[in-house]
Write a protein that holds these residues in place. Sequence first.
Motif, PDB file in Angstrom:
ATOM      1  N   GLU A 137      14.958  31.017  -4.094  1.00  0.00           N
ATOM      2  CA  GLU A 137      13.780  31.118  -2.091  1.00  0.00           C
ATOM      3  C   GLU A 137      12.365  30.536  -2.381  1.00  0.00           C
ATOM      4  O   GLU A 137      11.688  30.281  -0.747  1.00  0.00           O
ATOM      5  CB  GLU A 137      14.019  32.967  -2.383  1.00  0.00           C
ATOM      6  CG  GLU A 137      14.894  33.429  -2.034  1.00  0.00           C
ATOM      7  CD  GLU A 137      15.318  35.347  -1.899  1.00  0.00           C
ATOM      8  OE1 GLU A 137      14.669  35.299  -2.237  1.00  0.00           O
ATOM      9  OE2 GLU A 137      16.018  35.572  -2.294  1.00  0.00           O
ATOM     10  N   THR A 138      11.632  30.841  -3.373  1.00  0.00           N
ATOM     11  CA  THR A 138      10.520  30.202  -3.295  1.00  0.00           C
ATOM     12  C   THR A 138      10.038  28.585  -3.223  1.00  0.00           C
ATOM     13  O   THR A 138       9.462  28.411  -2.491  1.00  0.00           O
ATOM     14  CB  THR A 138       9.320  30.332  -5.005  1.00  0.00           C
ATOM     15  OG1 THR A 138       9.743  31.992  -5.370  1.00  0.00           O
ATOM     16  CG2 THR A 138       8.467  30.061  -4.701  1.00  0.00           C
ATOM     17  N   LEU A 139      10.838  28.322  -3.550  1.00  0.00           N
ATOM     18  CA  LEU A 139      11.387  26.846  -3.196  1.00  0.00           C
ATOM     19  C   LEU A 139      10.978  26.616  -2.029  1.00  0.00           C
ATOM     20  O   LEU A 139      11.101  25.429  -1.129  1.00  0.00           O
ATOM     21  CB  LEU A 139      11.924  25.845  -4.077  1.00  0.00           C
ATOM     22  CG  LEU A 139      11.126  26.464  -5.553  1.00  0.00           C
ATOM     23  CD1 LEU A 139      12.315  25.229  -6.640  1.00  0.00           C
ATOM     24  CD2 LEU A 139      10.178  25.145  -6.112  1.00  0.00           C
ATOM     25  N   GLY A 176      11.124  28.617   0.731  1.00  0.00           N
ATOM     26  CA  GLY A 176      10.179  28.792   1.692  1.00  0.00           C
ATOM     27  C   GLY A 176       8.509  27.256   1.527  1.00  0.00           C
ATOM     28  O   GLY A 176       7.551  28.694   1.776  1.00  0.00           O
ATOM     29  N   GLY A 177       8.984  26.824   0.676  1.00  0.00           N
ATOM     30  CA  GLY A 177       8.095  25.517   0.496  1.00  0.00           C
ATOM     31  C   GLY A 177       6.283  26.360  -0.081  1.00  0.00           C
ATOM     32  O   GLY A 177       5.160  25.343  -0.248  1.00  0.00           O
ATOM     33  N   LYS A 178       6.872  26.972  -0.764  1.00  0.00           N
ATOM     34  CA  LYS A 178       5.686  27.727  -1.716  1.00  0.00           C
ATOM     35  C   LYS A 178       6.178  26.506  -3.245  1.00  0.00           C
ATOM     36  O   LYS A 178       6.953  25.952  -3.721  1.00  0.00           O
ATOM     37  CB  LYS A 178       5.817  29.005  -2.578  1.00  0.00           C
ATOM     38  CG  LYS A 178       5.378  30.147  -0.582  1.00  0.00           C
ATOM     39  CD  LYS A 178       6.046  30.853  -1.223  1.00  0.00           C
ATOM     40  CE  LYS A 178       5.572  31.612   0.215  1.00  0.00           C
ATOM     41  NZ  LYS A 178       5.336  33.304   0.224  1.00  0.00           N
ATOM     42  N   VAL A 179       5.520  26.449  -4.378  1.00  0.00           N
ATOM     43  CA  VAL A 179       5.496  26.282  -5.726  1.00  0.00           C
ATOM     44  C   VAL A 179       5.794  27.352  -6.235  1.00  0.00           C
ATOM     45  O   VAL A 179       5.212  28.580  -6.310  1.00  0.00           O
ATOM     46  CB  VAL A 179       4.382  25.801  -5.975  1.00  0.00           C
ATOM     47  CG1 VAL A 179       4.027  24.079  -5.004  1.00  0.00           C
ATOM     48  CG2 VAL A 179       3.093  26.509  -6.296  1.00  0.00           C
ATOM     49  N   ILE A 180       6.030  27.337  -7.769  1.00  0.00           N
ATOM     50  CA  ILE A 180       6.544  28.120  -9.230  1.00  0.00           C
ATOM     51  C   ILE A 180       5.077  27.867  -9.410  1.00  0.00           C
ATOM     52  O   ILE A 180       4.749  27.060 -10.676  1.00  0.00           O
ATOM     53  CB  ILE A 180       7.479  28.491  -9.731  1.00  0.00           C
ATOM     54  CG1 ILE A 180       8.649  28.406  -7.980  1.00  0.00           C
ATOM     55  CG2 ILE A 180       7.653  29.176 -10.690  1.00  0.00           C
ATOM     56  CD1 ILE A 180       9.966  28.120  -8.994  1.00  0.00           C
ATOM     57  N   PRO A 181       4.289  29.261  -9.574  1.00  0.00           N
ATOM     58  CA  PRO A 181       3.158  28.690 -10.640  1.00  0.00           C
ATOM     59  C   PRO A 181       3.220  29.285 -11.929  1.00  0.00           C
ATOM     60  O   PRO A 181       4.099  29.847 -12.223  1.00  0.00           O
ATOM     61  CB  PRO A 181       2.180  30.480 -10.230  1.00  0.00           C
ATOM     62  CG  PRO A 181       3.113  31.053  -9.102  1.00  0.00           C
ATOM     63  CD  PRO A 181       4.539  29.954  -9.012  1.00  0.00           C
TER      64      PRO A 181
END
Length: 148
Positions: A18-20, A22-27
Motif C-alpha cells: 500500500e505504501t509503495l 501510494g508513491g511513498k518510500v519505506i523509511p
Amino acid sequence: DRRGIDVTHDTIKEFAWETLKGGKVIPGYGHAVLRKTDPRYSSQREFALKHLGDDPLFKIVSTIYEVVPDVLLEHGKAKNPWPNVDAHSGVLLTHYGLDQHNYYTVLFGVSRAMGVLSQLFWDRALGMPIERPKSITSEWIKGQFGSK
C-alpha cells in the motif's frame, strides 16, 4: 488507522505494498551508497537479538526485516532493498528509555560531528584535506608514515 492490527508477515506485506503503490518510500530501507544491508543495522540487530528478544517493538522491526526486502525486490524500483541503520536505531533508543523522538536528530548530528572531528584530526596530522573513510585505509597510513 492501523492501530490494533496484528503484526504478521501478511499484514506487513500488505502495508508495504500500500505504501509503495501510494508513491511513498519505506523509511529505513535503502541507502545512497550501500547495496547490501547496512553493517550498522546488522550490528544493532545482533545486539537486539541477544538483549531485546521479547521487546514488542523489536519483534515488529524483525518482522519488517523478514518481509520488506522481498517486497522491494518484487516492486523493482529500489536499487537497494536492504535496511539501513534508521530501520533499527529507534528500537534500541526506545528500549533504553530515550523515547522523545525529537532527540534522535540531535543524536544523529552529534554522531556526524564526531566523524567530522576524526577526519579533521587526520587532516591536521597528515597535512591532507579531509578524507572520506573509504579514501584511505589504516594500512595505507602505516605504509606511508609507519617507518618515518
